[in-house]
Scaffold this motif. Structure first.
Motif, PDB file in Angstrom:
ATOM      1  N   THR A  37      -3.987  -9.020 -28.640  1.00 55.40           N
ATOM      2  CA  THR A  37      -4.595  -9.867 -27.792  1.00 55.40           C
ATOM      3  C   THR A  37      -3.767  -9.841 -26.323  1.00 55.40           C
ATOM      4  OG1 THR A  37      -5.062 -11.409 -29.389  1.00 55.40           O
ATOM      5  CG2 THR A  37      -5.505 -12.474 -27.391  1.00 55.40           C
ATOM      6  N   PRO A  38      -4.776  -9.661 -25.319  1.00 56.33           N
ATOM      7  CA  PRO A  38      -4.510  -9.569 -23.845  1.00 56.33           C
ATOM      8  C   PRO A  38      -3.801 -10.575 -23.511  1.00 56.33           C
ATOM      9  CG  PRO A  38      -6.585  -8.914 -24.093  1.00 56.33           C
ATOM     10  CD  PRO A  38      -6.280  -9.530 -25.414  1.00 56.33           C
ATOM     11  N   MET A  39      -2.499 -10.410 -22.863  1.00 56.85           N
ATOM     12  CA  MET A  39      -1.360 -11.646 -22.493  1.00 56.85           C
ATOM     13  C   MET A  39      -1.629 -11.656 -20.958  1.00 56.85           C
ATOM     14  SD  MET A  39       2.684 -11.519 -23.103  1.00 56.85           S
ATOM     15  CE  MET A  39       2.401 -11.608 -24.727  1.00 56.85           C
ATOM     16  N   ARG A  40      -1.739 -13.088 -20.386  1.00 56.56           N
ATOM     17  CA  ARG A  40      -1.410 -12.894 -18.926  1.00 56.56           C
ATOM     18  C   ARG A  40      -0.092 -13.300 -18.363  1.00 56.56           C
ATOM     19  NH1 ARG A  40      -4.125 -17.596 -15.284  1.00 56.56           N
ATOM     20  NH2 ARG A  40      -4.880 -16.509 -13.550  1.00 56.56           N
ATOM     21  N   LEU A  41       0.293 -12.460 -17.245  1.00 56.00           N
ATOM     22  CA  LEU A  41       1.531 -12.634 -16.790  1.00 56.00           C
ATOM     23  C   LEU A  41       1.498 -12.731 -15.221  1.00 56.00           C
ATOM     24  CD1 LEU A  41       3.157  -9.236 -18.402  1.00 56.00           C
ATOM     25  CD2 LEU A  41       3.410 -11.783 -19.193  1.00 56.00           C
ATOM     26  N   PHE A  42       2.471 -12.987 -14.656  1.00 60.57           N
ATOM     27  CA  PHE A  42       2.486 -13.188 -13.343  1.00 60.57           C
ATOM     28  C   PHE A  42       3.724 -12.451 -12.667  1.00 60.57           C
ATOM     29  CE2 PHE A  42       0.196 -17.036 -14.611  1.00 60.57           C
ATOM     30  CZ  PHE A  42      -0.527 -17.295 -13.431  1.00 60.57           C
ATOM     31  N   VAL A  43       3.402 -11.659 -11.439  1.00 64.08           N
ATOM     32  CA  VAL A  43       4.413 -11.301 -10.559  1.00 64.08           C
ATOM     33  C   VAL A  43       4.442 -12.370  -9.461  1.00 64.08           C
ATOM     34  CG1 VAL A  43       4.139  -8.676 -11.095  1.00 64.08           C
ATOM     35  CG2 VAL A  43       2.784  -9.509  -9.235  1.00 64.08           C
ATOM     36  N   LYS A  44       5.866 -12.512  -9.161  1.00 66.99           N
ATOM     37  CA  LYS A  44       6.169 -13.471  -8.128  1.00 66.99           C
ATOM     38  C   LYS A  44       7.277 -13.207  -7.431  1.00 66.99           C
ATOM     39  CE  LYS A  44       6.347 -17.787  -9.578  1.00 66.99           C
ATOM     40  NZ  LYS A  44       6.834 -19.095 -10.293  1.00 66.99           N
ATOM     41  N   ALA A  45       7.024 -13.369  -5.933  1.00 68.84           N
ATOM     42  CA  ALA A  45       8.200 -12.966  -5.200  1.00 68.84           C
ATOM     43  C   ALA A  45       9.143 -14.292  -5.021  1.00 68.84           C
ATOM     44  CB  ALA A  45       7.559 -12.577  -3.635  1.00 68.84           C
ATOM     45  N   GLU A  46      10.586 -13.685  -4.824  1.00 68.07           N
ATOM     46  CA  GLU A  46      11.365 -14.877  -4.612  1.00 68.07           C
ATOM     47  C   GLU A  46      10.955 -15.765  -3.521  1.00 68.07           C
ATOM     48  OE1 GLU A  46      15.466 -13.737  -4.812  1.00 68.07           O
ATOM     49  OE2 GLU A  46      15.318 -13.093  -6.699  1.00 68.07           O
ATOM     50  N   ALA A  47      11.476 -17.091  -3.577  1.00 66.86           N
ATOM     51  CA  ALA A  47      11.414 -18.083  -2.439  1.00 66.86           C
ATOM     52  C   ALA A  47      11.860 -17.692  -1.406  1.00 66.86           C
ATOM     53  CB  ALA A  47      11.847 -19.348  -2.821  1.00 66.86           C
ATOM     54  N   GLY A  48      10.937 -17.456  -0.148  1.00 71.51           N
ATOM     55  CA  GLY A  48      11.533 -16.964   1.319  1.00 71.51           C
ATOM     56  C   GLY A  48      11.112 -15.651   1.347  1.00 71.51           C
ATOM     57  N   PHE A  49      10.634 -15.072   0.415  1.00 72.62           N
ATOM     58  CA  PHE A  49      10.160 -13.728   0.515  1.00 72.62           C
ATOM     59  C   PHE A  49       8.751 -13.336   0.018  1.00 72.62           C
ATOM     60  CE2 PHE A  49      14.674 -13.597  -0.177  1.00 72.62           C
ATOM     61  CZ  PHE A  49      15.161 -12.419   0.905  1.00 72.62           C
ATOM     62  N   GLN A  50       8.070 -12.312   0.562  1.00 68.65           N
ATOM     63  CA  GLN A  50       6.846 -12.082  -0.002  1.00 68.65           C
ATOM     64  C   GLN A  50       6.648 -10.252   0.228  1.00 68.65           C
ATOM     65  OE1 GLN A  50       4.188 -14.161   3.051  1.00 68.65           O
ATOM     66  NE2 GLN A  50       4.393 -12.305   4.209  1.00 68.65           N
ATOM     67  N   THR A  51       5.580  -9.857  -0.417  1.00 67.71           N
ATOM     68  CA  THR A  51       5.417  -8.403  -0.241  1.00 67.71           C
ATOM     69  C   THR A  51       4.435  -8.428   0.932  1.00 67.71           C
ATOM     70  OG1 THR A  51       3.288  -8.260  -1.683  1.00 67.71           O
ATOM     71  CG2 THR A  51       5.266  -8.072  -2.613  1.00 67.71           C
ATOM     72  N   THR A  52       4.416  -7.026   1.376  1.00 67.65           N
ATOM     73  CA  THR A  52       3.465  -6.711   2.641  1.00 67.65           C
ATOM     74  C   THR A  52       1.990  -6.803   2.002  1.00 67.65           C
ATOM     75  OG1 THR A  52       3.381  -4.356   2.004  1.00 67.65           O
ATOM     76  CG2 THR A  52       4.930  -5.201   3.839  1.00 67.65           C
ATOM     77  N   ALA A  53       1.065  -6.714   2.778  1.00 65.98           N
ATOM     78  CA  ALA A  53      -0.294  -6.825   2.332  1.00 65.98           C
ATOM     79  C   ALA A  53      -0.916  -5.446   1.190  1.00 65.98           C
ATOM     80  CB  ALA A  53      -1.425  -6.928   3.556  1.00 65.98           C
ATOM     81  N   ALA A  54       0.004  -4.588   1.358  1.00 66.06           N
ATOM     82  CA  ALA A  54      -0.096  -3.477   0.196  1.00 66.06           C
ATOM     83  C   ALA A  54       0.058  -3.896  -1.086  1.00 66.06           C
ATOM     84  CB  ALA A  54       0.763  -2.289   0.658  1.00 66.06           C
ATOM     85  N   GLY A  55       0.511  -4.992  -1.554  1.00 71.77           N
ATOM     86  CA  GLY A  55       0.876  -5.661  -2.674  1.00 71.77           C
ATOM     87  C   GLY A  55       1.734  -4.788  -3.290  1.00 71.77           C
ATOM     88  N   VAL A  56       1.687  -4.717  -4.886  1.00 74.03           N
ATOM     89  CA  VAL A  56       2.564  -4.304  -5.784  1.00 74.03           C
ATOM     90  C   VAL A  56       1.628  -3.266  -6.523  1.00 74.03           C
ATOM     91  CG1 VAL A  56       3.982  -6.230  -5.880  1.00 74.03           C
ATOM     92  CG2 VAL A  56       2.596  -5.878  -7.513  1.00 74.03           C
ATOM     93  N   THR A  57       2.741  -2.203  -7.068  1.00 73.17           N
ATOM     94  CA  THR A  57       2.250  -1.258  -8.275  1.00 73.17           C
ATOM     95  C   THR A  57       2.974  -1.615  -9.555  1.00 73.17           C
ATOM     96  OG1 THR A  57       1.335   0.299  -6.466  1.00 73.17           O
ATOM     97  CG2 THR A  57       1.889   1.019  -8.846  1.00 73.17           C
ATOM     98  N   ILE A  58       2.344  -1.782 -10.701  1.00 70.34           N
ATOM     99  CA  ILE A  58       3.010  -1.890 -11.831  1.00 70.34           C
ATOM    100  C   ILE A  58       2.790  -0.631 -12.814  1.00 70.34           C
ATOM    101  CG2 ILE A  58       3.178  -3.477 -13.848  1.00 70.34           C
ATOM    102  CD1 ILE A  58       1.704  -5.489 -12.124  1.00 70.34           C
ATOM    103  N   THR A  59       3.958  -0.134 -12.892  1.00 71.97           N
ATOM    104  CA  THR A  59       3.663   1.233 -13.915  1.00 71.97           C
ATOM    105  C   THR A  59       4.712   0.599 -15.282  1.00 71.97           C
ATOM    106  OG1 THR A  59       4.324   2.323 -11.789  1.00 71.97           O
ATOM    107  CG2 THR A  59       4.630   3.628 -13.959  1.00 71.97           C
ATOM    108  N   ILE A  60       3.855   1.369 -16.175  1.00 67.89           N
ATOM    109  CA  ILE A  60       4.603   1.135 -17.682  1.00 67.89           C
ATOM    110  C   ILE A  60       5.468   2.402 -17.974  1.00 67.89           C
ATOM    111  CG2 ILE A  60       3.842   1.155 -20.171  1.00 67.89           C
ATOM    112  CD1 ILE A  60       1.043   0.572 -18.955  1.00 67.89           C
ATOM    113  N   VAL A  61       6.507   2.068 -18.404  1.00 60.60           N
ATOM    114  CA  VAL A  61       7.688   2.925 -18.377  1.00 60.60           C
ATOM    115  C   VAL A  61       8.377   2.960 -19.904  1.00 60.60           C
ATOM    116  CG1 VAL A  61       9.872   3.825 -17.642  1.00 60.60           C
ATOM    117  CG2 VAL A  61       8.424   2.511 -15.868  1.00 60.60           C
ATOM    118  N   ASP A  62       8.166   4.306 -20.494  1.00 61.51           N
ATOM    119  CA  ASP A  62       8.820   4.280 -21.748  1.00 61.51           C
ATOM    120  C   ASP A  62      10.195   4.960 -21.615  1.00 61.51           C
ATOM    121  OD1 ASP A  62       9.407   4.807 -24.570  1.00 61.51           O
ATOM    122  OD2 ASP A  62       8.037   6.529 -24.658  1.00 61.51           O
ATOM    123  N   ASN A  63      11.217   3.972 -21.954  1.00 59.62           N
ATOM    124  CA  ASN A  63      12.705   4.635 -21.847  1.00 59.62           C
ATOM    125  C   ASN A  63      12.992   5.587 -23.023  1.00 59.62           C
ATOM    126  OD1 ASN A  63      13.320   3.100 -19.612  1.00 59.62           O
ATOM    127  ND2 ASN A  63      12.777   1.236 -20.655  1.00 59.62           N
TER     128      ASN A  63
END
Length: 134
Positions: A37-63
């Motif tokens: 079942t799909p799970m909802r997650l959040f990406v959050k910046a630490e207090a006092g910081f933010q990303t640029t308008a380009a946002g973020v990229t999430i990559t799946i990594v198999d170690n």
């Protein structure tokens, strides 16, 4: 130091940077080729910081380098529900500024009948973005 973190849907339980027993977990029956079942997650910046308008990229990594990233899929949030999932193993870009309020996204995993029962912890979500002080 990481300035962007991943949280469960409660917005307070951090699941990034090896924070102990908290993890993104799916219990799946491989013999049935089960999809979680799909799970909802959040990406959050630490207090006092933010990303640029380009946002973020999430990559799946198999170690383990065994192709398990192909069993995870990501989707943007669509008004509180999962948007269209990308292909299994595909990265997801969340455009726009990510703040401490968080930006939601969705994840799901699948099991296939060619794998043995296991407690697999080899897959990580890698979040990349440019962070700036607020």
């Amino acid at each position: 130091m990481a300035y962007i973190h991943v949280y469960l849907s409660d917005g307070t339980t951090q699941v990034s940077e090896g924070t102990g027993d908290q993890a993104i977990t799916f219990t799946l029956n491989a013999s049935n080729n089960e999809e979680g079942t799909p799970m909802r997650l959040f990406v959050k910046a630490e207090a006092g910081f933010q990303t640029t308008a380009a946002g973020v990229t999430i990559t799946i990594v198999d170690n383990s380098a065994s192709g398990k990233e192909q069993k995870w899929a990501l989707a943007p949030d669509n008004a509180g529900a999962a948007g269209t999932f990308g292909n299994y193993g595909a990265a997801l870009t969340l455009p726009g500024v990510v703040t401490n309020a968080g930006t939601p996204f969705w994840v799901k995993a699948r099991a296939t009948n060619d794998e043995p029962p296991q407690n697999d912890t080899s897959v990580d979500l890698k979040v990349e973005g440019v962070v700036e002080a607020v």
